[in-house]
Every structure is written in structure tokens, then in C-alpha cells.
Design a protein around this motif. Structure first.
Motif, PDB file in Angstrom:
ATOM      1  N   THR A   1      -5.142  -2.912   7.398  1.00  0.00           N
ATOM      2  CA  THR A   1      -4.696  -3.890   6.417  1.00  0.00           C
ATOM      3  C   THR A   1      -5.751  -3.968   5.334  1.00  0.00           C
ATOM      4  O   THR A   1      -6.907  -3.615   5.541  1.00  0.00           O
ATOM      5  CB  THR A   1      -4.488  -5.282   7.041  1.00  0.00           C
ATOM      6  OG1 THR A   1      -5.715  -5.709   7.613  1.00  0.00           O
ATOM      7  CG2 THR A   1      -3.408  -5.257   8.106  1.00  0.00           C
TER       8      THR A   1
ATOM      9  N   ARG B   1      -7.700  -5.923  -2.982  1.00  0.00           N
ATOM     10  CA  ARG B   1      -6.307  -5.867  -3.412  1.00  0.00           C
ATOM     11  C   ARG B   1      -6.145  -4.795  -4.492  1.00  0.00           C
ATOM     12  O   ARG B   1      -6.973  -4.640  -5.370  1.00  0.00           O
ATOM     13  CB  ARG B   1      -5.849  -7.210  -3.975  1.00  0.00           C
ATOM     14  CG  ARG B   1      -5.811  -8.319  -2.964  1.00  0.00           C
ATOM     15  CD  ARG B   1      -4.759  -8.155  -1.949  1.00  0.00           C
ATOM     16  NE  ARG B   1      -3.459  -8.307  -2.563  1.00  0.00           N
ATOM     17  CZ  ARG B   1      -2.331  -8.306  -1.910  1.00  0.00           C
ATOM     18  NH1 ARG B   1      -2.325  -8.166  -0.621  1.00  0.00           N
ATOM     19  NH2 ARG B   1      -1.194  -8.441  -2.522  1.00  0.00           N
TER      20      ARG B   1
ATOM     21  N   VAL C   1       0.082  -3.353  -6.211  1.00  0.00           N
ATOM     22  CA  VAL C   1       1.068  -2.950  -5.215  1.00  0.00           C
ATOM     23  C   VAL C   1       2.284  -2.275  -5.838  1.00  0.00           C
ATOM     24  O   VAL C   1       3.103  -1.713  -5.139  1.00  0.00           O
ATOM     25  CB  VAL C   1       1.537  -4.139  -4.341  1.00  0.00           C
ATOM     26  CG1 VAL C   1       0.379  -4.749  -3.589  1.00  0.00           C
ATOM     27  CG2 VAL C   1       2.271  -5.179  -5.161  1.00  0.00           C
ATOM     28  N   SER C   2       2.403  -2.306  -7.161  1.00  0.00           N
ATOM     29  CA  SER C   2       3.632  -1.830  -7.790  1.00  0.00           C
ATOM     30  C   SER C   2       3.698  -0.322  -7.992  1.00  0.00           C
ATOM     31  O   SER C   2       4.782   0.214  -8.207  1.00  0.00           O
ATOM     32  CB  SER C   2       3.845  -2.522  -9.137  1.00  0.00           C
ATOM     33  OG  SER C   2       2.839  -2.150 -10.056  1.00  0.00           O
TER      34      SER C   2
ATOM     35  N   LEU D   1      -0.676  -4.907   1.650  1.00  0.00           N
ATOM     36  CA  LEU D   1      -0.083  -6.192   2.019  1.00  0.00           C
ATOM     37  C   LEU D   1      -0.580  -6.563   3.406  1.00  0.00           C
ATOM     38  O   LEU D   1      -0.976  -5.686   4.180  1.00  0.00           O
ATOM     39  CB  LEU D   1       1.450  -6.099   2.053  1.00  0.00           C
ATOM     40  CG  LEU D   1       2.160  -5.674   0.775  1.00  0.00           C
ATOM     41  CD1 LEU D   1       3.654  -5.531   1.034  1.00  0.00           C
ATOM     42  CD2 LEU D   1       1.899  -6.661  -0.347  1.00  0.00           C
TER      43      LEU D   1
ATOM     44  N   LEU E   1       6.726  -8.229   8.525  1.00  0.00           N
ATOM     45  CA  LEU E   1       6.704  -7.071   7.622  1.00  0.00           C
ATOM     46  C   LEU E   1       7.143  -5.814   8.371  1.00  0.00           C
ATOM     47  O   LEU E   1       7.931  -5.018   7.848  1.00  0.00           O
ATOM     48  CB  LEU E   1       5.310  -6.882   7.020  1.00  0.00           C
ATOM     49  CG  LEU E   1       5.238  -5.770   5.964  1.00  0.00           C
ATOM     50  CD1 LEU E   1       5.849  -6.250   4.651  1.00  0.00           C
ATOM     51  CD2 LEU E   1       3.803  -5.325   5.751  1.00  0.00           C
TER      52      LEU E   1
ATOM     53  N   ARG F   1      10.887  -5.920   8.943  1.00  0.00           N
ATOM     54  CA  ARG F   1      11.574  -5.605   7.685  1.00  0.00           C
ATOM     55  C   ARG F   1      11.489  -4.104   7.420  1.00  0.00           C
ATOM     56  O   ARG F   1      12.464  -3.485   7.008  1.00  0.00           O
ATOM     57  CB  ARG F   1      10.956  -6.397   6.532  1.00  0.00           C
ATOM     58  CG  ARG F   1      11.612  -6.158   5.204  1.00  0.00           C
ATOM     59  CD  ARG F   1      13.013  -6.702   5.173  1.00  0.00           C
ATOM     60  NE  ARG F   1      13.585  -6.514   3.845  1.00  0.00           N
ATOM     61  CZ  ARG F   1      14.810  -6.822   3.544  1.00  0.00           C
ATOM     62  NH1 ARG F   1      15.601  -7.373   4.440  1.00  0.00           N
ATOM     63  NH2 ARG F   1      15.266  -6.607   2.336  1.00  0.00           N
TER      64      ARG F   1
ATOM     65  N   GLU G   1       8.031  -4.572  -2.166  1.00  0.00           N
ATOM     66  CA  GLU G   1       7.515  -5.017  -0.868  1.00  0.00           C
ATOM     67  C   GLU G   1       8.234  -4.291   0.274  1.00  0.00           C
ATOM     68  O   GLU G   1       7.623  -3.977   1.299  1.00  0.00           O
ATOM     69  CB  GLU G   1       7.650  -6.524  -0.709  1.00  0.00           C
ATOM     70  CG  GLU G   1       6.954  -7.009   0.549  1.00  0.00           C
ATOM     71  CD  GLU G   1       6.820  -8.510   0.619  1.00  0.00           C
ATOM     72  OE1 GLU G   1       7.253  -9.075   1.635  1.00  0.00           O
ATOM     73  OE2 GLU G   1       6.271  -9.106  -0.321  1.00  0.00           O
ATOM     74  N   ASP G   2       9.520  -4.001   0.112  1.00  0.00           N
ATOM     75  CA  ASP G   2      10.253  -3.277   1.156  1.00  0.00           C
ATOM     76  C   ASP G   2       9.743  -1.844   1.299  1.00  0.00           C
ATOM     77  O   ASP G   2       9.697  -1.311   2.404  1.00  0.00           O
ATOM     78  CB  ASP G   2      11.753  -3.253   0.860  1.00  0.00           C
ATOM     79  CG  ASP G   2      12.437  -4.579   1.162  1.00  0.00           C
ATOM     80  OD1 ASP G   2      11.756  -5.518   1.631  1.00  0.00           O
ATOM     81  OD2 ASP G   2      13.653  -4.675   0.926  1.00  0.00           O
TER      82      ASP G   2
ATOM     83  N   TRP H   1       6.637  -0.898   0.840  1.00  0.00           N
ATOM     84  CA  TRP H   1       5.399  -1.024   1.604  1.00  0.00           C
ATOM     85  C   TRP H   1       5.701  -1.343   3.065  1.00  0.00           C
ATOM     86  O   TRP H   1       5.016  -0.868   3.969  1.00  0.00           O
ATOM     87  CB  TRP H   1       4.482  -2.086   1.005  1.00  0.00           C
ATOM     88  CG  TRP H   1       3.844  -1.659  -0.281  1.00  0.00           C
ATOM     89  CD1 TRP H   1       3.989  -2.247  -1.499  1.00  0.00           C
ATOM     90  CD2 TRP H   1       2.964  -0.546  -0.495  1.00  0.00           C
ATOM     91  NE1 TRP H   1       3.249  -1.568  -2.449  1.00  0.00           N
ATOM     92  CE2 TRP H   1       2.616  -0.519  -1.855  1.00  0.00           C
ATOM     93  CE3 TRP H   1       2.442   0.447   0.346  1.00  0.00           C
ATOM     94  CZ2 TRP H   1       1.766   0.442  -2.403  1.00  0.00           C
ATOM     95  CZ3 TRP H   1       1.595   1.405  -0.196  1.00  0.00           C
ATOM     96  CH2 TRP H   1       1.266   1.393  -1.551  1.00  0.00           C
ATOM     97  N   ALA H   2       6.740  -2.145   3.301  1.00  0.00           N
ATOM     98  CA  ALA H   2       7.121  -2.475   4.680  1.00  0.00           C
ATOM     99  C   ALA H   2       7.544  -1.221   5.433  1.00  0.00           C
ATOM    100  O   ALA H   2       7.190  -1.033   6.599  1.00  0.00           O
ATOM    101  CB  ALA H   2       8.246  -3.517   4.683  1.00  0.00           C
TER     102      ALA H   2
END
Length: 141
Positions: free
Chosen positions: A3, A9, A12-13, A27, A33, A36, A105-106, A108-109
């Protein structure tokens, strides 16, 4: 599963840290997570890459030009998280972009779930800590 600490950080995009791929999922990785990620993987990825990520599926069987790679062994398993993020976002070879179907986010999940999936397939039963070892043995009976 690595993590990212709060002071590390990344954006993330896009999956990049400057000119390099982000090494790990940026994340907090937790059960929601991963769940998902599993859900999104099974919906969007498993059709070609197989439910176990091996690249074996009914669809892959009929792909004569180029089969989907296994996502749970090298070389893909060794790719930085940002590289996989870019493939999901931009597409690669015969695989289309999933940027419109999977929010950031999905994506990355899914990558976090793939890491857990790969780890689960390469872990020895004897290496599990108690009580997981006993539970796994019981489930195999």
C-alpha cells in the motif's frame, strides 16, 4: 500487497509518477477495495483472461491470432501497478480501452485484486498461518 503511505501519494489518474510507472496501487488496500476489484475483474476481464487470471477461458480458446496473457505469472505479475493501469486505461494489442467502463478507482481496485489473486495462486498451503491453515485443510476435505 503493498500500500502507498500517505506521504507517497501519486496522481492516481494516470498511473505515472513523473515519467515512470507507479510501482504500487496508490490507494488504501482493504477488503472493500479488493471485493470491488474482484467484482470488476469478473465482469470485465475474466471473459478473456479467465476467472483465475490464467489467460484460459472459452473466449481465449477461440482467439487464434493472439491469446490473452496470464495476469498472475511473470512477466505480467512483475509489472508495476501503473503499467497495468495504463493497459486497462488505453488498451493494448487486441484489448480495447476500458477507461469509459471502469472509473479510475475501479481500475486500481482490479489491479489490487490481481495482486491478491496472483499471490493466492503461488502460496503454499503449509505457509498459511493458523487458523487459516486448518480452515483451508477442512475446506479441501
Amino acid at each position: 500487497i503493498p500500500t502507498t503511505r500517505s506521504h507517497q501519494r501519486h496522481d492516481v489518474s494516470d498511473g505515472l509518477d513523473g515519467a515512470n510507472f507507479v510501482a504500487h496501487v496508490p490507494l488504501q488496500i482493504d477488503r472493500p477495495l479488493l471485493e470491488r476489484g474482484r467484482d470488476r475483474f469478473e465482469l470485465f476481464c475474466a471473459t478473456c483472461h479467465g476467472i483465475d487470471g490464467s489467460g484460459n477461458s472459452f473466449v481465449a480458446h477461440d482467439m487464434a491470432l493472439r491469446k490473452p496473457p496470464s495476469l498472475v505469472i511473470d512477466p505480467v505479475r512483475g509489472f508495476p501497478a501503473g503499467r497495468i493501469f495504463r493497459v486497462i486505461s488505453d488498451g493494448y494489442g487486441l484489448m480495447p480501452s476500458y477507461a469509459h467502463e471502469l472509473p479510475i478507482e475501479d481500475r486500481w481496485a482490479v489491479i489490487a485484486y490481481l495482486s491478491a489473486l496472483a499471490r493466492s495462486q503461488s502460496s503454499a498451503l503449509a505457509a498459511l498461518p493458523e487458523p487459516l491453515h486448518s480452515q483451508a485443510l477442512q475446506a479441501l476435505r
